[in-house]
Structures are given as C-alpha cells and as structure tokens.
Write an enzyme that holds these catalytic residues in place. Structure first.
Site, PDB file in Angstrom:
ATOM      1  N   ASP A  85       0.821  -1.213   0.000  1.00  0.00           N
ATOM      2  CA  ASP A  85       0.000   0.000   0.000  1.00  0.00           C
ATOM      3  C   ASP A  85       0.853   1.260   0.000  1.00  0.00           C
ATOM      4  OD1 ASP A  85       0.806  -0.659   2.677  1.00  0.00           O
ATOM      5  OD2 ASP A  85      -0.562   0.901   3.393  1.00  0.00           O
ATOM      6  N   GLU A  86       0.259   2.324  -0.508  1.00  0.00           N
ATOM      7  CA  GLU A  86       0.771   3.697  -0.409  1.00  0.00           C
ATOM      8  C   GLU A  86       2.220   3.832  -0.868  1.00  0.00           C
ATOM      9  OE1 GLU A  86      -2.087   5.390   3.148  1.00  0.00           O
ATOM     10  OE2 GLU A  86      -0.144   4.550   3.724  1.00  0.00           O
ATOM     11  N   LEU A  87       2.544   3.183  -1.964  1.00  0.00           N
ATOM     12  CA  LEU A  87       3.879   3.313  -2.547  1.00  0.00           C
ATOM     13  C   LEU A  87       4.048   4.710  -3.145  1.00  0.00           C
ATOM     14  CD1 LEU A  87       6.585   2.210  -3.625  1.00  0.00           C
ATOM     15  CD2 LEU A  87       5.297   1.364  -5.625  1.00  0.00           C
TER      16      LEU A  87
END
Length: 532
Positions: free
Chosen positions: A307-309
């Site tokens: 997530d949230e790269l």
C-alpha cells in the site's frame, strides 16, 4: 420453580414481539428455544471431550474458569453436577482457511450436548454455551435455558488487523487481544509487524534489522512469535504476518541502508521511503528473511503489504531512475517487476500472497491466486472481484477512525452501528462469491496497550456479528440489547469493553483489568500445540 416460570415466559414474550430471544453474540444461524430453564450452581458444570487434545484442553480449562464469575455462597451448596458432553468427530487439528467451524448445541433437562466436526467448531460452541449461562444478581444465582442451536459462520475469513509497528505492543498484550477476539468468534489475527517507523521483528539472518526498532526491548523474538501463534490456536485463530513492502520501508534501511531508496525531497515523511528494487541484493534479502520468518507461522498465507507506494522517490533516486530507464520501465512496470519477484519468493516458501488493493490501482497484474484486501472503497472491491480475485473487505471497518465516514452519531461508541450496517456485499452486484470475508483494522498511530481495549470494544462486536451471522440478522435495534449484554460479559472477563446505553453491569469485587492473557502456556504446551 417460580423463578424458572418467570424466565421461561420472558423468553417466550421476546419471541412473540419479534426480539431475538437469546443474548448470544454473534447470533447463531438456527435457534430453537425449549420449555425449561435449568438452575446451575458455581462449579457444577464439567466439560468432557471424547478426544485427547492439548489444544482443546486449554480451551476447556479456560471456559470452565469463565462460566461463573460470581460465587453464590448465600444459597445452599449442591452436590449436583452437570456434564457438558463434547463430541468431536475428527482429531485433525489443521488450522487453515476454510476449516469447518460449525457446531450443534443441545441443552435439555439432564443432557448437555455439544457436537462439532473438529476442535475449532467445538471452541465456537463453548463460547456460545458460556453466553447462555445467565446470572441473576438479585437472587445471586445462575440458570441456563433449554435450547437447540445449529450454527456455522457466514464467512470463512473473519479477521482483525493488529498494528504493532507504529506502537510496540508487548507480547502479553497481544495474547490479551487474542482473548477478546476469540470470545467474539474472530478467526484470523492479521499481524501488521513492520512499517516505516519501526522494525521490531528479530532476525537471526539479519540481526541489524532490529536497529530499526523503537528500543532493543521493543522487539519480538522467534519464541515470542511462536507463543502468539500457539495461543491463538487455542481459540481457533489463524495468525498471518504482514511485512509491508515495497513502500513504508524506511525502518529496513536503519540497519541495512543499501536496501532503501534515497530521495531527499521525500525524506521529510518517513512513510515515503520504499525499497530499492533496482538492487538485486534487495530481492535476495527478502528471500532469505521470509524463508526464516515463514516457518514461525503455521498459516498458508503471508501478507506483503503493497500500500501507499510513493513512486516519486524511485524517480528521484539516481540509481533507481537510471535502472528504470535502462529497463524501459514506467513506475507501473517497476511495481509489476517487484510483485513478480515477490511471487517467486512466495512460491519458494510455499505461501499464498495477500496484498492491499494498491498494486491493482497502479495497474499491476497480480498473480491470480493473490488475495486482495480492499481498504479503499466498495467500487474498487467490485472491480477486483469482477477480475476474478478473491477479496477481503476492510474499507468500512477502520476502528482507528473514531468518526467513520458518514457518521451521524453523538457518541463515538455508537459508531458500532455503522460497522454493523456495512455488509461486505453492500452495492456489490456481481461476483460476490469472490468475497471470502473481511477484517477490522486498528492502525496504531495513536493506539498502544493502554487504550487498545477501549477503542476496539464494544465497536468491533458489530463487525464480528456481521462476518458470522446470517445477512438477514441486520437489525440494530434487535442487536443492541444483545451486544449490550455481551459487552458487560466481556468486562467481567477482563476486557475493557464499555457500555452502549444506560444500564448496570455487575462486576466482580476483585476484578482487575490487566494487559495479560487469561491463560499461560508452558513451553511444552506450545510445542505440543504447534506440532499437532
């Protein structure tokens, strides 16, 4: 006799006016109320199983100690005992996704029968049986209504995510959390172990990883992890680790700086730092680390985050940017390359990958076997299940939000109603069969062992029921008195679960709320449980 008649007619009236007659949470699939109420005395209920099991013995002892929170010394002592006969048809203790958790429970005058395919269904039945024992404070007495119950969960994956990275949560508190989850019939502990701010998991292969922990004492050893896994098994709870990559990786770089990207413009936010995927040594490191960690867990699933790269950090790092140019990669291609390599590691350690939905949002084509946990929205969930992926729902069940989206409640604890109303299939028009369950999530930016109980309970009870009970069991007004009764019961068991409406919850005079489990496993018990 008069007391029994009054209680029987109270149950009958509840049925007639449309209430759910049993204070049981989650509510069972099938309930048939009998015509008798049986008085029982503290210490009078014995549990006997037809199989020998170290795992189930812990469960039987636990519930025997929970049945009667109050003594009734004012009543004459009785030598009469009641035997709860537990019949388990298989001694297979394999604990994986899809195990049979069904049970049947029959309470009649002179006969208490609990039947299940395996020990895990029997554990669910013991919890229901515990909730059927009613304490009458005015009479200082206990009774149990005659009833026949046939029960099984709606979803096979009923999870709860615990974040011990953003705040270190001591092992004993995690065991205490497992107590509360088991009482509510959750069956999966998703353990978010590592994140940008801390790497608290000890590694014998890479010992400098714990330089990324908050403190040398704020870490989990191999023995700690195996105790958590064994303890959870005594509740029929699977434990699944999450190592969140390629983003949220700054803590990896404290001990091994060569693993992470260098991007000064993004470094002000520790969450922005991803792994350096241009370095082949990064993948060797992941392979070796996960090969070490995976055997500590008995489950077939392994959560790799995703997530949230922040791909801008990759583009700012000269080495990574040059590598991407050489490879002809866009940021989506680079993310795809990482996930493909991760699949190779998962295959080598014989695990099935779980990821948050973010890679799909980036355009990554995941392995079809990947289980996708959806935290973003119902519309994303629809697209994911339409693509053929199996999915978990979490977007509606973020417990760290004291005021969830569209909240209209005055008291924050009443947000349990929003969680209760969030059926996994809401607004899903096709391929709902690909939804295999869901998870409540408690992110720990502002949560530690001090306030975890009071932020989770009783709000999570609504999620537990939504994942277990029939979809038609959805009335807030009918659920409220049952959940109110159960939150009092949880408090008596040492879980700090607060009230939902004005009432009185009798407590034991010597009740102490502790951050410890209600049962302590010996090293020999841990070994027996894990090896069965």
């Amino acid at each position: 006799m008069i007391k029994k008649i009054i209680l029987f007619f109270a149950v009958l009236i509840a049925i007639v006016i449309g209430q759910q007659p049993l204070n049981v949470v989650p509510y069972p699939q099938q309930v048939s109320i009998g015509t008798c109420v049986i008085p029982v005395a503290p210490g009078s209920i014995l549990i006997e199983s037809n199989i020998e099991s170290a795992t189930f013995s812990v469960s039987m002892d636990r519930y025997t100690n929970l049945f009667f929170p109050f003594s009734n010394e004012s009543e004459p002592s009785s030598n009469e005992s009641f035997l709860l006969s537990v019949t388990i048809y298989s001694d297979d203790e394999t604990l994986q996704l899809g195990i049979d958790e069904s049970y049947s429970l029959s309470i009649e005058q002179g006969s208490y029968q609990l039947k299940a395919t395996n020990i895990y269904g029997a554990m669910r039945g013991l919890e229901t049986f515990k909730q059927l024992i009613v304490y009458n404070e005015l009479e200082n007495s206990y009774s149990i209504v005659c009833v026949s119950i046939s029960d099984s969960p709606r979803y096979p994956w009923r999870g709860f995510m615990v974040d011990s990275a953003r705040h270190y949560i001591p092992k004993n508190m995690i065991l205490h959390m497992i107590d509360s989850l088991g009482f509510s019939k959750f069956n999966t502990l998703h353990w978010h172990m590592v994140d940008a701010v801390a790497f608290p998991v000890e590694s014998t292969t890479y010992p400098d990883l714990t330089k990324g922990a908050f403190s040398p004492s704020a870490t989990f050893s191999h023995d700690d992890i195996q105790e958590v896994v064994a303890y959870a098994k005594t509740y029929g709870i699977r434990v699944i680790p999450e190592f969140d990559i390629p983003g949220h990786a700054a803590a990896w770089g404290i001990g091994y700086p060569e693993l992470v990207a260098t991007c000064p413009d993004y470094a002000a936010n520790v969450n922005n730092i991803p792994l350096d995927i241009s370095n082949p040594a990064t993948f060797t490191f992941i392979q070796n680390l996960f090969t070490e960690i995976a055997p500590l867990f008995i489950d077939n699933y392994f959560h790799t985050g995703g997530d949230e790269l922040v791909t801008g950090c990759w583009l700012e790092d000269p080495a990574i940017a040059n590598w991407m140019t050489k490879m002809g990669f866009s940021t989506t291609d680079a993310f795809q390359y990482f996930e493909n390599n991760l699949d190779v590691t998962m295959k080598s350690i014989n695990r099935t990958k779980i990821t948050w939905n973010d890679p799909i949002d980036y355009g990554v084509q995941l392995n079809p076997e990947t289980l996708v946990q959806v935290w973003s929205s119902g519309s994303d969930l629809q697209g994911i299940v339409n693509s053929g992926y199996k999915a978990l729902v979490s977007f509606a069940w973020y417990l760290d939000k004291q005021n969830p989206d569209n909240n209209i409640h005055y008291e924050w604890q009443d947000t349990w109603q929003d969680f209760y109303a969030a059926d996994p299939t809401n607004n899903i028009s096709t391929n709902a069969e690909n939804i295999i369950g869901g998870e409540a999530t408690m992110w720990a930016e502002q949560i530690n062992q001090v306030n975890w109980d009071v932020r989770v309970w009783p709000r999570a009870i609504g999620i537990a029921e939504r994942l277990w009970s029939a979809q038609s069991v959805n009335s807030v007004s009918l659920a409220l008195p049952r959940i109110g009764h159960f939150t009092c019961d949880l408090s008596r068991r040492g879980i700090q679960s607060g009230p939902l409406f004005p009432d009185y919850c009798p407590m034991q005079d010597d009740l102490v709320f502790t951050m410890k489990p209600n049962t302590k496993l010996s090293k020999s018990e841990i070994k027996l449980i894990l090896n069965k």
